[in-house]
Structures are given as C-alpha cells and as structure tokens.
Design a protein around this motif. Structure first.
Motif, short mmCIF file in Angstrom:
data_model
loop_
_atom_site.label_atom_id
_atom_site.label_comp_id
_atom_site.label_asym_id
_atom_site.label_seq_id
_atom_site.Cartn_x
_atom_site.Cartn_y
_atom_site.Cartn_z
N ASP A 144 -25.86 1.69 -34.21
CA ASP A 144 -25.09 1.79 -35.31
C ASP A 144 -23.76 1.24 -35.42
O ASP A 144 -23.00 1.22 -36.67
CB ASP A 144 -25.04 3.34 -35.95
CG ASP A 144 -26.64 3.58 -36.54
OD1 ASP A 144 -27.44 2.66 -36.80
OD2 ASP A 144 -26.95 5.01 -36.39
N LEU A 145 -23.25 1.01 -34.18
CA LEU A 145 -21.89 0.60 -34.01
C LEU A 145 -21.89 -0.94 -34.08
O LEU A 145 -21.64 -1.69 -33.14
CB LEU A 145 -21.39 1.20 -32.82
CG LEU A 145 -21.17 2.75 -32.49
CD1 LEU A 145 -20.71 2.99 -31.31
CD2 LEU A 145 -20.45 3.36 -33.53
N ILE A 146 -22.22 -1.42 -35.19
CA ILE A 146 -22.38 -2.78 -35.51
C ILE A 146 -21.30 -3.70 -35.26
O ILE A 146 -21.22 -4.89 -34.78
CB ILE A 146 -22.89 -3.30 -37.03
CG1 ILE A 146 -23.20 -4.67 -37.23
CG2 ILE A 146 -22.05 -2.69 -37.98
CD1 ILE A 146 -23.92 -4.85 -38.28
N ALA A 147 -19.97 -3.00 -35.50
CA ALA A 147 -18.73 -3.64 -35.14
C ALA A 147 -18.66 -4.23 -33.69
O ALA A 147 -17.88 -4.98 -33.57
CB ALA A 147 -17.56 -2.92 -35.67
N ALA A 148 -19.09 -3.22 -33.02
CA ALA A 148 -19.05 -3.28 -31.29
C ALA A 148 -20.08 -4.58 -30.95
O ALA A 148 -19.64 -5.32 -29.83
CB ALA A 148 -19.23 -2.07 -30.68
N LYS A 199 -21.89 -10.73 -41.51
CA LYS A 199 -21.28 -10.49 -42.74
C LYS A 199 -21.02 -9.07 -42.86
O LYS A 199 -19.97 -8.82 -43.69
CB LYS A 199 -22.38 -11.03 -43.73
CG LYS A 199 -21.86 -10.83 -45.43
CD LYS A 199 -23.00 -11.27 -46.16
CE LYS A 199 -22.41 -11.19 -47.67
NZ LYS A 199 -23.66 -11.83 -48.76
N GLN A 200 -21.78 -8.26 -42.66
CA GLN A 200 -21.33 -6.77 -42.76
C GLN A 200 -19.92 -6.53 -42.19
O GLN A 200 -19.44 -5.65 -42.72
CB GLN A 200 -22.46 -5.95 -42.15
CG GLN A 200 -22.42 -4.37 -42.45
CD GLN A 200 -23.65 -3.65 -41.95
OE1 GLN A 200 -24.74 -4.09 -41.51
NE2 GLN A 200 -23.64 -2.48 -41.79
N VAL A 201 -19.76 -7.02 -40.66
CA VAL A 201 -18.54 -6.42 -40.21
C VAL A 201 -17.48 -7.51 -40.67
O VAL A 201 -16.30 -6.73 -40.81
CB VAL A 201 -18.54 -7.04 -38.53
CG1 VAL A 201 -17.36 -6.60 -38.03
CG2 VAL A 201 -19.68 -6.01 -38.06
N GLU A 202 -17.70 -8.47 -41.40
CA GLU A 202 -16.48 -9.02 -42.24
C GLU A 202 -16.11 -8.22 -43.47
O GLU A 202 -14.88 -8.06 -43.89
CB GLU A 202 -17.13 -10.42 -42.74
CG GLU A 202 -16.16 -11.31 -43.22
CD GLU A 202 -14.83 -11.88 -42.17
OE1 GLU A 202 -13.73 -11.79 -42.84
OE2 GLU A 202 -15.03 -11.92 -41.26
N THR A 203 -17.07 -7.65 -43.97
CA THR A 203 -16.98 -6.73 -44.96
C THR A 203 -15.89 -5.51 -44.24
O THR A 203 -14.79 -5.05 -45.40
CB THR A 203 -18.06 -5.91 -45.78
OG1 THR A 203 -18.79 -7.22 -46.00
CG2 THR A 203 -18.01 -5.07 -46.86
N LEU A 204 -16.26 -4.98 -43.09
CA LEU A 204 -15.40 -3.93 -42.60
C LEU A 204 -14.04 -4.36 -42.33
O LEU A 204 -12.94 -3.60 -42.46
CB LEU A 204 -15.94 -3.59 -41.09
CG LEU A 204 -17.21 -2.59 -41.44
CD1 LEU A 204 -18.02 -2.54 -40.03
CD2 LEU A 204 -16.72 -1.13 -41.79
N ALA A 236 -12.81 2.55 -36.93
CA ALA A 236 -12.15 2.49 -35.76
C ALA A 236 -12.22 1.38 -34.89
O ALA A 236 -11.24 0.96 -34.06
CB ALA A 236 -12.60 4.00 -35.12
N ILE A 237 -13.60 0.95 -34.59
CA ILE A 237 -13.74 -0.20 -33.79
C ILE A 237 -12.73 -1.42 -34.23
O ILE A 237 -12.11 -2.05 -33.43
CB ILE A 237 -15.28 -0.56 -33.54
CG1 ILE A 237 -15.80 0.41 -32.83
CG2 ILE A 237 -15.32 -1.72 -32.92
CD1 ILE A 237 -17.50 0.45 -32.75
#
Length: 288
Positions: free
Chosen positions: A86-90, A96-101, A139-140
């Motif tokens: 679930d820690l997709i940013a890591a 694309k999802q982390v670009e939104t983050l 946080a990541i």
C-alpha cells in the motif's frame, strides 16, 4: 533524540558513490562480477551500468534503484522489503498515482507549511476512506523531497502505521504520553533516508484524555524542532473527537475522501465539525 534504524541493510551512500559501489552494497553484484564488468566496460567504452546489463548481471530496474540512492531519491523494490505494498510512493514513485501525491505535497507546502506550520493532521469522515494510507504515502513523498519527515500514528483506537511499515508497536505515542516511554521509540526508516515514524503504542483505555493533555502539546513542540514536516494520522472524525483534538492542537486537518465511495453528507458533516472549532480544513480526493 536517539533514533532506532529500520531496514539498516539498505545502502546509505549519496551522490559521491559510484553505481558500481552501490550495486555491490545492494548485493546485486559480487567483487568478481565487478571485475568482469569493469573489463567489459573498458573494452566496449560503455558506462558501468550499461556493461553490467549487457553481461546479464543486473536489470534496468536495479540500475534505476541504484541511481535513486545516488541522487538521494530512494524507492524500494517490492520483492526486497517487508513493507506493505500500500506504500505505493515507496515502490512506484514514477506512477500516475504518486504524481498526484506529489501534486498534493506541493499544495500543502504552499498552503500550509510555507506559512510556518510544522504539523498537519490527516483524517477522514469514516474508517474506510483511506486516510492512513494517504498519511503514510504523503510522509514518504515529503521525505523524498529531502524534508526531515516524521509520521505519527495518533489513531490510538485502530492504529495502522506499524502494520504498513511492519514495525513493532510495543511502545509508541500512547506510552510517551503516559510517561512509560521516551522519544527514543521513534523509528528511523533508513531505506527512505529522511523518514521517521512514531507508532501508536499500547492501545489505551482513554485516548481522548491522553491526546487532550499538555504532554501532547509539548511533544509536538519538541518534534517541531527536530523535523521539517510532521504528518499525524488520526481516527475518523465522525467516530470520535480524537481527530478534532489533534487537529485543533496543530491548527489544521487534511480530510481525505474516496471518489465514488465516500458519502458526501459524511464529508460535509466532518468539515463542519472541524471548522466549528476553528480548525483549518484541506480536502483531498483519492481517485483510486
């Protein structure tokens, strides 16, 4: 503050380290492999990484992973860590999802942290709206920006962060507030360089009372001198008063919603409950 390190077998070298050294530290190649690569590199006038790939010792993903440490932008290989996916940013920082983050991170930097605030609460109207996952991934991405980031699990009723990062939760926030532990229980996630985590600790019988007392204020003040960004995961707003207590102490809350899942009336009720206490509200929509 003493900081415990987690995942300490991850290479911690910076831009001064060569790709070859990083691949050795990561266990991707041996000394004998490196000798063959260096010889092939010289013969073909190639870069070390290109030669290593050509000889079949590493993959392009391995090279990208090493480059992430060279430029102090670490991410993890899903098959090499015990962290939750679930820690997709890591795991997938270029998706694309982390670009939104990262876009949300920029908005928070401009609308909140640039105004002098150090901490923000993350919550939702109901339990199933994904606020804990948003808190951990935010946080990541803040840590990947180079910000000294602390993630606090202040959901003392149904904590999640220790499960996402696969950490012990024997001692944490509640134990500090009860005088049973010190800030030494903060865990530094070495593989993500700038990220530290304070888990929730022992599930207490009186979470509201613990969060509402002066020790929590002093703890946030202490951490504000140690970290650039403090992300606080809290209980759902409509389930208890915990989130409002935490949000009021830090000044603001980011309320997350799930597209096509979150009930609009619930979100409106949560926003009204916070604003009635003078809490500044930001909204985030999770489209996944």
């Amino acid at each position: 503050m003493n900081i415990i390190e987690s995942e300490s077998n991850t290479p911690m070298k910076t831009v001064s380290a060569s790709i070859g050294h990083l691949l050795l530290d990561m266990g991707k190649i041996t000394d004998k492999d490196a000798e063959r690569i260096l010889k092939f590199q010289k013969e073909k006038s190639m870069r070390f990484g290109e030669a290593a790939i050509a000889l079949g010792f590493v993959t392009m993903e391995d090279i990208n992973h090493a480059l992430s440490y060279q430029f102090e932008y670490p991410y993890l290989s899903p098959d090499k860590t015990s962290f939750s996916h679930d820690l997709i940013a890591a795991f997938d920082p270029f998706s694309k999802q982390v670009e939104t983050l990262r876009s949300l991170r920029t908005q928070l930097m401009l609308r909140w942290f640039e105004r002098g605030y150090k901490a923000i609460a993350i919550s939702s109207a109901r339990e199933a709206d994904g606020s804990s996952q948003l808190a951990s991934n935010l946080a990541i991405v803040f840590s990947q920006l180079g910000e000294r980031t602390l993630l606090i699990d202040a959901n003392l009723r149904n904590p999640t962060q220790h499960k996402l990062f696969k950490l012990s939760n024997n001692l944490g926030l509640s134990d500090i507030l009860a005088g049973r532990a010190s800030t030494d229980v903060v865990v530094r996630i070495a593989s993500l360089l700038n990220l530290s985590i304070l888990t929730s600790g022992t599930v207490p019988p009186n979470p509201q009372e613990l969060l509402n007392k002066e020790p929590f204020d002093k703890l946030i003040e202490h951490f504000s001198s140690q970290f650039d960004v403090i992300i606080i995961d809290t209980s759902p707003i409509l389930s208890s008063s915990d989130a409002q207590i935490v949000s009021r102490k830090v000044g603001g809350v980011l309320i997350t919603t799930q597209l096509n899942k979150t009930v609009l009336k619930d979100t409106e009720e949560a926003v009204t409950a916070c604003r009635s206490l003078g809490i500044e509200v930001q909204l985030a929509v999770n489209e996944s």
